[in-house]
Design a protein around this motif. Sequence first.
Motif: not given
Length: 182
Positions: A91, A93-94, A96-98, A101
Amino acid sequence: MAKTKRNIRAKAKSAVGVAKQKTQEVQAKLNKAVRQDKLLHKTLTPKKTTTKKEKSAQKHTKLLKRFVEIKKEFKEEQARKNREKTKVIGDLKPLRDALPSLGDIYKLVKSQKRETNEQTALTEPEPLSAKKKIQKKRNENVRKVQSFEKLIKDKKFRRNPREVIANHLRNKYQAMEEEDAE
């Protein structure tokens, strides 16, 4: 009289021959002009004459360019194939979260710009008037003259000026290093 008739005939023949030759030359010029007018649409600019050596050099550079292009295309193809082979497992997602923004990055850059503007506003001296500038330069020159007079009167400088200058430079560099460390 026979001789004179022959001479006249010979002169007449030669005159006729010269006239025919001139008319042929004029006709040739006219024909050439007509042919040039017909060929004008094909060759508007004069052709360049190139030597055999220049032609071979041009062929050589074209060939080298082709080799470079083929090699570049080959490398691009290999890189594309390698990119196709590598697959992302799992995935994202991790990951992208790291990553921060775009809004956070924008705020950070904007705040840094504000801080630098405030610092430059605080450190900029006020512009001096002409009289103050003259007075400041005068005071600096007086201080320099006084320091040189002290230096000339100094006994250590009279004995060994090189050693005094070397010590002065060492002290300056040490002071600069201490300022940088702080």
